[in-house]
Enzyme design. Sequence first.
Site, mmCIF file in Angstrom:
data_model
loop_
_atom_site.group_PDB
_atom_site.id
_atom_site.type_symbol
_atom_site.label_atom_id
_atom_site.label_comp_id
_atom_site.label_asym_id
_atom_site.label_seq_id
_atom_site.Cartn_x
_atom_site.Cartn_y
_atom_site.Cartn_z
ATOM 1 N N ASP B 130 -53.868 -26.601 -24.989
ATOM 2 C CA ASP B 130 -52.968 -26.089 -26.036
ATOM 3 C C ASP B 130 -51.512 -26.376 -25.697
ATOM 4 O O ASP B 130 -50.697 -26.666 -26.553
ATOM 5 C CB ASP B 130 -53.163 -24.573 -26.224
ATOM 6 N N CYS B 131 -51.197 -26.290 -24.397
ATOM 7 C CA CYS B 131 -49.806 -26.544 -24.012
ATOM 8 C C CYS B 131 -49.518 -28.023 -23.792
ATOM 9 O O CYS B 131 -48.387 -28.475 -23.923
ATOM 10 C CB CYS B 131 -49.451 -25.721 -22.771
#
Lengths: 130, 500
Positions: B130-131
């Site tokens: 996600d990051c």
Amino acid sequence: MKIKINISSETVGRPIIAESILETGVLLNVSQAHFDRSHGEVVADVLEEHYDEMYQALTSRGARVTKLDAPIEWNEDECVECSACMSVCPTRVFSLDEDYSLKVDQAKCIQCGTCVEMCPHRALTLLNNK
Amino acid sequence: MVKKTIHEINAKIRDGSVNVVTAEEMVNIVGELGPEGAAREVDVVTTGTFGAMCSSGVWFNLGHSEPPIKMQKVWMNDVEAYTGVAAVDAYMGATQLSESMGMDYGGAHVIEDLLRGKSVDVHAISHGTDCYPRKVLDTSLTLEDMNQAIMINPRNAYQKYNAATNSSKQTIHTYMGSLLPRFGNVTYSGAGVLSPLSNDPEYLTIGTGTRIFLGGAQGYVVGQGTQHASAGRFGTLMVQGDLKKMDPEYIRAANFTGYGTSLYVGMGIPIPVLDERVAQATAVKDADITTNILDYSIPSRDRPALRKVTYEELRSGHVEIEGRDVATSSLSSFKRARIIASELKDWISRGDFFVSMPVERLPENTLSHPMKETEGVSFVSDIMSATVVTIDKDASVYKAAKIIMETAFNHLPVVNKDNTLAGIVTAWDISKAVSLDKFDLVEDIMTRKVITAQADEQVAVVARRLDQHGVSALPVINSMNQVVAIITSDDISKLFARRH
Ligand code: SF4
Ligand code: SF4
């Protein structure tokens, strides 16, 4: 001049060098010879004026003949003057002078290729190698 | 008693009155003035070395891409760098090989290319988070484009290193270069009289934090190197420096035929002469530094030492081994070691480089232990087949063919009357003989140069021998050259199949 005679597996059992010398009457001074079951390789000296004759005689018997007219080539930019090449050269082409710079006496080279494999910096090449 | 402090010496460096000499020059100075006089006269002794240091590499921080990626694997010019740390940091090791060019190009070449200002192709892959959503990255970067390029060499500047030779009948290719058959040559490494740790064998001034010359820039000693074995005077150093400030004159990629790539690293260490004990240590000569000549044809951790030699003998160009005069040559460049020692001397004389005291001493009396192996080691005797079928050398080719058909052994060791090995014939040799209409004796068609094994050898060693010679079976012989068994590539594959 130096020549390299390659003899393939079909002819490796025949004395083609001896035959060629007998036929032409030209002398060959062999400086290196490697034979195994499948292949032979001979490095020899022959007088320049007899080269064509000898070439004819050897190739007509199935050998491959290459002129070795370019001795070892030394690339000074790549060389770090480690001297690793010194201990493997059979004819002492390499030496160190008083300040540990590498000296290369190309005239002594019999073009065996051993130093090419040894040099860690790819500073040595043999044009006719392999 | 002479006593000087680092501060006093650095003050002299600052005001230009410092007296610096190279380790080579120091030999005569101590010879003339004695250690006490020399300690009074000389403030700093510089050392230098320039040789293959396989244990070298660079930490790169590549900067973040948009969208960012957490590099799971990264390649530069097709050479894999180690990731497994934060997102865009990677360590390129000197001996890592290119996936497409094999032994011709490796981590050392990536490092040299970058240092020479060339750009390298960077390819990275990731599982995506996600990051860090990006999964694939391709770009090309120069050294300038990197945030950091910090050279960290885990094990450099060996206090001394073994010299190498080869007693076997074949040329072998090693990280000590090509070693010709039957003690054809000896190779060695290290700068002898100029070698950093030989000039401070008790680590009086070299330790964690020591400022050094590394690759043409200022670097530091991080601490003891890996495999630091100070008890046997085999100390090593872990060093670091900024690749961006280095000079390609002192950082050079190398290829050792049949072994792979390595990096030639130029390093110089200044030794502040604090007292006569330090002065005495820096008076070391080539004749005082000894090492062993090891037989590298023995594929073992414990290679037998053939003899002790001094660097003076090694540097003379030849040494005697078993009554023969054997040519020696160095793998490291003494000329460049000298250049480094005198460049460092210039830096100090000019006031561009200050000496430092270690914040921590290097450990003394450490040993380097061999690996503990928990999986049982397999020996040839464990898997060879003792029911070997041999054939007399004066048997007929017809008989050999018959035996091969009946026993399903593809390889028949050929023996003399006393069961000693004379040669080997294979099903292939027989087919060839038949096709050439040669129905004579086994002796005429056998291979005479047989590659063999012994029952007490390790399977791993024998497996490599099979590979190297492109054969699929080896007769196992005893000390009297008698055939006792045979080991085939099948036996070896079965062993490995059992394990995995
Ligand atoms: S081995 Fe190569 S790098 Fe070393 S001195 Fe010889 S030519 Fe130069
Ligand atoms: S090719 Fe052979 S003879 Fe020529 S320099 Fe190299 S090692 Fe010496």
